[in-house]
Design an enzyme around this catalytic site. Sequence first.
Site, PDB file in Angstrom:
ATOM      1  N   GLU A  42      -1.629  -4.175   2.990  1.00 12.32           N
ATOM      2  CA  GLU A  42      -2.798  -3.534   2.481  1.00 12.32           C
ATOM      3  C   GLU A  42      -3.571  -4.619   1.695  1.00 12.32           C
ATOM      4  O   GLU A  42      -3.073  -5.385   1.105  1.00 12.32           O
ATOM      5  CB  GLU A  42      -2.209  -2.730   1.187  1.00 12.32           C
ATOM      6  CG  GLU A  42      -3.076  -2.211   0.339  1.00 12.32           C
ATOM      7  CD  GLU A  42      -2.530  -1.428  -0.962  1.00 12.32           C
ATOM      8  OE1 GLU A  42      -3.314  -1.428  -1.889  1.00 12.32           O
ATOM      9  OE2 GLU A  42      -1.409  -0.739  -0.797  1.00 12.32           O
ATOM     10  N   ARG A  46     -10.329  -5.535  -4.873  1.00 18.73           N
ATOM     11  CA  ARG A  46     -10.220  -6.158  -6.094  1.00 18.73           C
ATOM     12  C   ARG A  46     -10.961  -7.428  -6.352  1.00 18.73           C
ATOM     13  O   ARG A  46     -11.050  -7.892  -7.364  1.00 18.73           O
ATOM     14  CB  ARG A  46      -8.733  -6.407  -6.640  1.00 18.73           C
ATOM     15  CG  ARG A  46      -7.853  -5.011  -6.795  1.00 18.73           C
ATOM     16  CD  ARG A  46      -6.761  -5.354  -7.330  1.00 18.73           C
ATOM     17  NE  ARG A  46      -5.858  -4.130  -7.290  1.00 18.73           N
ATOM     18  CZ  ARG A  46      -4.707  -3.884  -7.758  1.00 18.73           C
ATOM     19  NH1 ARG A  46      -3.990  -5.015  -8.366  1.00 18.73           N
ATOM     20  NH2 ARG A  46      -3.752  -3.108  -7.542  1.00 18.73           N
ATOM     21  N   THR A  69      -6.850  -0.079  -3.370  1.00 19.99           N
ATOM     22  CA  THR A  69      -7.625  -0.107  -4.526  1.00 19.99           C
ATOM     23  C   THR A  69      -9.225   0.680  -4.295  1.00 19.99           C
ATOM     24  O   THR A  69     -10.272   0.137  -4.721  1.00 19.99           O
ATOM     25  CB  THR A  69      -7.724  -1.270  -5.267  1.00 19.99           C
ATOM     26  OG1 THR A  69      -6.304  -1.962  -5.280  1.00 19.99           O
ATOM     27  CG2 THR A  69      -8.336  -1.084  -6.540  1.00 19.99           C
ATOM     28  N   LYS A 129       0.627   7.967  -2.930  1.00 23.54           N
ATOM     29  CA  LYS A 129       1.162   6.776  -3.494  1.00 23.54           C
ATOM     30  C   LYS A 129       1.775   6.990  -5.028  1.00 23.54           C
ATOM     31  O   LYS A 129       0.836   7.473  -5.647  1.00 23.54           O
ATOM     32  CB  LYS A 129       0.181   5.851  -3.393  1.00 23.54           C
ATOM     33  CG  LYS A 129       0.582   4.452  -3.866  1.00 23.54           C
ATOM     34  CD  LYS A 129      -0.390   3.315  -3.729  1.00 23.54           C
ATOM     35  CE  LYS A 129      -1.747   3.584  -4.712  1.00 23.54           C
ATOM     36  NZ  LYS A 129      -2.539   2.249  -4.613  1.00 23.54           N
TER      37      LYS A 129
END
Length: 209
Positions: A42, A46, A69, A129
């Site tokens: 993943e 960010r 994210t 998640k």
Amino acid sequence: MSTDLTADLSGARILPVLTLPDIATAAPLAEALAAGGARCAEVTFRTPDAEQALRAMAAHGGLTVGAGTVLTPEQAKRAVEAGARFVLSPGFDAEVVETCRELGVPVVPGIATATELMQALRAGLTTVKLFPAEPLGGTGMLQALAAPFPQARFVPTGGIGPAHLSAYLSHPAVLAVGGSWMAAAGHLERGDYAEIQRLTAEAVERSAA
């Protein structure tokens, strides 16, 4: 990654969570993770160069790479255009979920409460998640949520290290565990890809035990 996300994550068991400070690290990082036995990864959105880093990681070919994210539908579109084969978000956002469905990519929304889990299930999603897993209570919180929702499957992330790995993976509702310890900021800053490979191999071995 196929559209059968459950099968893919349960086969991988370990999901390295990556925040790349420099896109130059993407290719050697992908090589180190693949050499350590990782099957997917993943790349978090960010950093300003996250899109380019994801594209470079996906180009390696040895890993199935997803985007993490992801906060907005626009980010989801950019991630998929860059080669993301799946999308994860820290919380549940109906628009992000709908956009991923339109794009034909699996999506794993983050949940931290029973209410959010019910929203995800109502939206037709059974894989979520658990985030941030350790601050929420770790495996105790996982067990508390799994009990009334036996149809749910979890990908815990957030504050998880190698010491926690076995406890999470031993729970039947856990498909895979995400963590950044295999490729932490210090490893990437030093270019210590040998250590990344070692930690990845160690995690993969533990997940198979």
